[in-house]
Enzyme design. Structure first.
Site, PDB file in Angstrom:
ATOM      1  N   ASP A  75      -1.529  -1.266  11.131  1.00  0.00           N
ATOM      2  CA  ASP A  75      -1.909  -1.325   9.716  1.00  0.00           C
ATOM      3  C   ASP A  75      -2.526  -2.658   9.310  1.00  0.00           C
ATOM      4  O   ASP A  75      -3.081  -2.771   8.206  1.00  0.00           O
ATOM      5  CB  ASP A  75      -0.678  -1.090   8.829  1.00  0.00           C
ATOM      6  CG  ASP A  75      -0.221   0.356   8.824  1.00  0.00           C
ATOM      7  OD1 ASP A  75      -0.939   1.209   9.379  1.00  0.00           O
ATOM      8  OD2 ASP A  75       0.857   0.628   8.267  1.00  0.00           O
ATOM      9  N   LYS A  94       0.855  -1.194   0.000  1.00  0.00           N
ATOM     10  CA  LYS A  94       0.000   0.000   0.000  1.00  0.00           C
ATOM     11  C   LYS A  94       0.884   1.235   0.000  1.00  0.00           C
ATOM     12  O   LYS A  94       2.070   1.197   0.349  1.00  0.00           O
ATOM     13  CB  LYS A  94      -0.937   0.026   1.215  1.00  0.00           C
ATOM     14  CG  LYS A  94      -0.256   0.033   2.591  1.00  0.00           C
ATOM     15  CD  LYS A  94       0.209   1.384   3.072  1.00  0.00           C
ATOM     16  CE  LYS A  94       0.901   1.312   4.424  1.00  0.00           C
ATOM     17  NZ  LYS A  94       1.660   2.549   4.763  1.00  0.00           N
TER      18      LYS A  94
END
Length: 295
Positions: free
Chosen positions: A140, A12
């Site tokens: 995360d 990401k």
């Protein structure tokens, strides 16, 4: 009986990363847009019945086989769901390590999902329990349980999908060192917090009109102060035609957004020549409709 599964753990970028405050326990609260990438690690999982729970990891980067968040995820899953098994994980790392691209968190979340599939869990509360386990592994990790373009707040536990964002060609440039997330947050001063993203910035991003002023990263100055190479790579991306460029996460990967795949690939070639010390990858964001699923 052996259950075999394979899956992809995507990287990401943080399109922006703004600090909004700090909790009593010391964790910083953030406002960010996470965009999943086509760049991904490959994971193969085997689960066998056993008398004692065990986890073995084989990785193309041998140093990661000994201390790996994917292994922690498998152990945490077995503890949460009272599963006793021998778990073998084959991990092929393609996401640069310690670069702010979420590779370790994604590996962990992917293993959690694969373990749930192997155990054929169908209880209505499984998703909530997986989210809790994921958050216990890292801020995360919950995002990667179902990685889609999302606005992420809190310490990472509040995730709201953003629909309608198209895929964006990007180039990622990664310096030849790892950046400590904890060290960068320790160096961050409250005066550097920019607070929540203005509504006008969100509107522009949703319309695809992403410019430099929209890709704020409050952690970048602290990281650049320690690692000036990050500034150099950002400058190379801008010089190579990126319409916006910024550091991802706590660094040191830097990304640039491009108007076409051809422009991104051309820029990547130029940057490799000018910065042979860096790992340079042309890829694309994902739009939430990817068919990369556990098989």
């Amino acid at each position: 009986m052996v259950t075999e599964l394979s899956g992809r753990a995507c990287a990401k970028i943080n399109l922006f990363l703004r600090v909004t405050g700090r909790r009593g326990d010391g964790y910083h609260e953030l406002d960010s847009i996470f965009l999943p990438l086509a760049l991904a690690d490959e994971i193969r999982l085997e689960v066998r019945a056993a008398v004692e729970p065990s986890v073995i990891v084989n990785c193309n980067l041998p140093e990661l086989a000994r201390n790996n968040l994917a292994a922690s995820a498998a152990r945490a899953f077995m503890s949460e769901f009272d599963l006793v098994a021998e778990v073998s994980i084959e991990l092929e790392k393609r996401i640069p390590v310690g670069a702010g691209l979420g590779g370790g968190s994604s590996d962990a979340a992917t293993v959690l999902c694969m373990m749930a599939a192997a155990a054929q869990l169908t209880d209505e509360d499984v998703a909530g329990r997986l989210h809790r386990v994921a958050l216990s592994l890292g801020a995360d990790v919950p995002f990667f349980l179902d990685p889609r373009p999302s606005r992420v707040t809190g310490i990472g536990e509040r995730i709201v999908e953003i629909a309608g964002l198209p895929r964006i060609p990007i180039v990622i440039a990664v310096p030849p060192f790892e950046v400590s997330t904890a060290a960068i947050f320790r160096a961050l001063e409250p005066g550097a917090w920019s607070g929540p993203a203005p509504a006008g910035h969100i509107d522009a991003i949703m319309r695809g009109k992403i410019a430099d002023q929209h890709v704020v990263n409050d952690l970048a100055p602290a990281a650049i102060a320690q690692f000036p190479e990050i500034r150099r790579l950002k400058g190379l991306l801008e010089d190579s035609g990126a319409r916006a460029a910024q550091m991802s996460g706590s660094g040191g990967a830097v990304f640039g957004l491009f108007d076409s795949t051809d422009k991104a690939e051309s820029a990547a070639i130029k940057i490799r020549k000018r910065a042979p010390f860096a790992t340079v990858i042309a890829t694309t964001t994902l739009d939430g409709e990817s068919d990369d699923e556990v098989a």
